[in-house]
Design an enzyme around this catalytic site. Structure first.
Site, PDB file in Angstrom:
ATOM      1  N   ASP A 123       0.842  -1.186   0.000  1.00  0.00           N
ATOM      2  CA  ASP A 123       0.000   0.000   0.000  1.00  0.00           C
ATOM      3  C   ASP A 123       0.884   1.245   0.000  1.00  0.00           C
ATOM      4  O   ASP A 123       1.800   1.365   0.822  1.00  0.00           O
ATOM      5  CB  ASP A 123      -0.889  -0.027   1.254  1.00  0.00           C
ATOM      6  CG  ASP A 123      -1.838   1.158   1.309  1.00  0.00           C
ATOM      7  OD1 ASP A 123      -1.874   1.958   0.361  1.00  0.00           O
ATOM      8  OD2 ASP A 123      -2.545   1.263   2.332  1.00  0.00           O
ATOM      9  N   HIS A 173      -0.077  13.422  -8.288  1.00  0.00           N
ATOM     10  CA  HIS A 173      -1.217  14.184  -8.848  1.00  0.00           C
ATOM     11  C   HIS A 173      -2.561  13.498  -8.569  1.00  0.00           C
ATOM     12  O   HIS A 173      -3.603  14.122  -8.696  1.00  0.00           O
ATOM     13  CB  HIS A 173      -1.016  14.480 -10.341  1.00  0.00           C
ATOM     14  CG  HIS A 173      -1.272  13.330 -11.278  1.00  0.00           C
ATOM     15  ND1 HIS A 173      -1.426  13.510 -12.639  1.00  0.00           N
ATOM     16  CD2 HIS A 173      -1.414  11.994 -11.073  1.00  0.00           C
ATOM     17  CE1 HIS A 173      -1.642  12.343 -13.218  1.00  0.00           C
ATOM     18  NE2 HIS A 173      -1.634  11.412 -12.295  1.00  0.00           N
TER      19      HIS A 173
HETATM   20  N1  SAH Z   1       3.645   5.196 -12.426  1.00  0.00           N
HETATM   21  C1  SAH Z   1       2.818   4.615 -13.465  1.00  0.00           C
HETATM   22  C2  SAH Z   1       1.360   4.413 -13.037  1.00  0.00           C
HETATM   23  C3  SAH Z   1       0.631   5.658 -12.590  1.00  0.00           C
HETATM   24  S1  SAH Z   1      -1.091   5.361 -12.231  1.00  0.00           S
HETATM   25  C4  SAH Z   1       2.883   5.466 -14.712  1.00  0.00           C
HETATM   26  O1  SAH Z   1       3.256   6.627 -14.636  1.00  0.00           O
HETATM   27  O2  SAH Z   1       2.517   4.972 -15.790  1.00  0.00           O
HETATM   28  C5  SAH Z   1      -1.114   5.285 -10.463  1.00  0.00           C
HETATM   29  C6  SAH Z   1      -0.627   3.961  -9.895  1.00  0.00           C
HETATM   30  O3  SAH Z   1      -0.784   4.027  -8.471  1.00  0.00           O
HETATM   31  C7  SAH Z   1      -1.400   2.754 -10.374  1.00  0.00           C
HETATM   32  O4  SAH Z   1      -0.513   1.801 -10.897  1.00  0.00           O
HETATM   33  C8  SAH Z   1      -2.085   2.248  -9.115  1.00  0.00           C
HETATM   34  O5  SAH Z   1      -2.248   0.839  -9.070  1.00  0.00           O
HETATM   35  C9  SAH Z   1      -1.170   2.747  -8.013  1.00  0.00           C
HETATM   36  N2  SAH Z   1      -1.855   2.883  -6.726  1.00  0.00           N
HETATM   37  C10 SAH Z   1      -2.990   3.569  -6.459  1.00  0.00           C
HETATM   38  N3  SAH Z   1      -3.326   3.452  -5.173  1.00  0.00           N
HETATM   39  C11 SAH Z   1      -2.387   2.654  -4.596  1.00  0.00           C
HETATM   40  C12 SAH Z   1      -2.187   2.153  -3.279  1.00  0.00           C
HETATM   41  N4  SAH Z   1      -3.027   2.475  -2.279  1.00  0.00           N
HETATM   42  N5  SAH Z   1      -1.119   1.374  -3.052  1.00  0.00           N
HETATM   43  C13 SAH Z   1      -0.246   1.066  -4.048  1.00  0.00           C
HETATM   44  N6  SAH Z   1      -0.366   1.525  -5.314  1.00  0.00           N
HETATM   45  C14 SAH Z   1      -1.433   2.302  -5.592  1.00  0.00           C
END
Ligand code: SAH
Length: 344
Positions: free
Chosen positions: A232, A251
């Site tokens: 997480d 963001h």
């Molecule tokens: N860094 C990547 C993905 C961005 S999207 C890129 O730039 O392409 C945001 C990412 O945050 C997603 O992969 C989603 O699974 C992750 N995410 C969202 N909430 C989360 C959480 N509570 N714990 C771990 N990852 C999380």
């Protein structure tokens, strides 16, 4: 005086506003044909609209009307009456194009429904998505595998378009262990490991996202240099990296949560570590910029926001980090390099 002209004979402000409003209809037409998979059904060349409708389970007359609008925007080409093909631009709608934007536009079909309800965001400053879909964005995706697959593919396609610019802009080769926090399908990290043979990597994301990424890492033959860790974002992050990446993570979140993620990174890294915040930064001045429109997307979906460099610097400072330099990659993304505020 003809309609749409002002007293001086120039195009009127009213026409300009109505033209801007029509942009929504073109965008929705694009989202609908992307979600229906129309471009893939045209991979073999132009087809009569009836045949295309049968292949995409759509209504022939309606599909023809959508394609007529998009032919006006040079996405499709009506080669003879009722027969449509892809233009050079339209080819990017195919899911197998190397620089495909298909997943992003198909996912936008779902995003657009939330924009229809976005008066809620305007009134409250909160995300609208949970009202439209009954659950916060990432919770909804966890329960909807098809939407989740499309979202992850959309992120991967967008990131793939920016990867070369990131590699040109920053010397990742100086890092021994790169931790990509919220690294999605692992595409960026695998590209970095490929480009910089001396590096190792840790991909960190939600369990179901990491499970899919692990297969990619194995398929790339990089399992020996790249760990995949599930967890997480708001819990403990993998320790011991010398370079932490947060690309398109901050963001997604309001300030308090963004600071919590930054604090997690600060705790996980040693005093010699570095952190890269990779985002579209809101520029000074009034000119249009993709950061300003993406800002509305993250607001409506997540209650997040795009920020200016000084706004990121303030969040970093709250988390015990200090901004070192900002590099504009030329792709619309910037890299803000930060270090622990108490670094030697
Ligand atoms: N860094 C990547 C993905 C961005 S999207 C890129 O730039 O392409 C945001 C990412 O945050 C997603 O992969 C989603 O699974 C992750 N995410 C969202 N909430 C989360 C959480 N509570 N714990 C771990 N990852 C999380």
């Amino acid at each position: 005086m003809s309609a749409g002209r002002d007293a001086g004979g120039g195009p009127s402000g009213g026409s300009r506003l109505l033209g801007l409003s029509d942009g929504l209809l073109v965008a929705r037409a694009l989202h609908l044909v992307a979600a229906a998979g129309v471009a893939d059904a045209l991979a073999g060349g132009p087809r009569p609209v009836g045949e295309l409708a049968a292949a995409t389970r759509t209504h022939p007359d309606t599909l023809g009307r959508l394609l007529r609008v998009l032919a006006g925007e040079e996405v499709f080409h009506e080669v003879e009456p009722g027969v449509f093909g892809l233009t050079e631009t339209g080819r990017y709608l195919r899911s197998d194009h190397p620089d495909s934007v298909h997943a992003m536009l198909a996912f936008s079909e779902l995003v657009g429904r939330s924009f229809a309800d976005a008066m809620h965001s305007l009134r409250t400053g909160e995300a609208t998505f949970p009202r439209t879909y009954g659950a916060p964005f990432f919770e909804f995706l966890r329960a909807q595998p098809e939407a989740d697959r499309l979202f992850n593919a959309a992120m991967a396609q967008a990131t793939r378009r920016d990867t070369a610019a990131l590699i040109d802009a920053y010397d990742f080769g100086g890092a021994r262990r790169i931790v990509d926090v919220g690294g999605g399908d692992g595409g960026l990290l695998l590209s970095l490991l490929g480009a910089f043979p001396g590096t190792g990597g840790v991909l960190f994301d939600q369990p179901h996202v990491v499970a899919a990424a692990r297969e990619r890492i194995g398929a790339a033959g990089l399992a020996g240099r790249c760990e995949a860790v599930a967890g997480d974002l708001f819990g403990a992050l993998p320790p011991g990296g010398d370079l932490y990446l947060l690309k398109w993570i901050l963001h997604d979140w309001p300030d308090a949560e963004a600071v919590a993620v930054l604090r997690g990174c600060r705790q996980a890294m040693g005093t010699g570590g570095r952190l890269l915040v990779i985002e579209r930064m809101i520029p000074r001045g009034g000119r249009p910029h993709p950061a300003k429109t993406l800002d509305l997307v993250v607001l409506v979906l997540l209650g997040g926001r795009e920020r200016t460099v000084p706004e990121y610097e303030a969040l970093l400072a709250e988390a015990g980090l200090s901004a070192h330099r900002v590099i504009d990659t030329g792709s619309g993304l910037s890299i803000l390099e930060a270090r622990p505020a108490d670094a030697p």
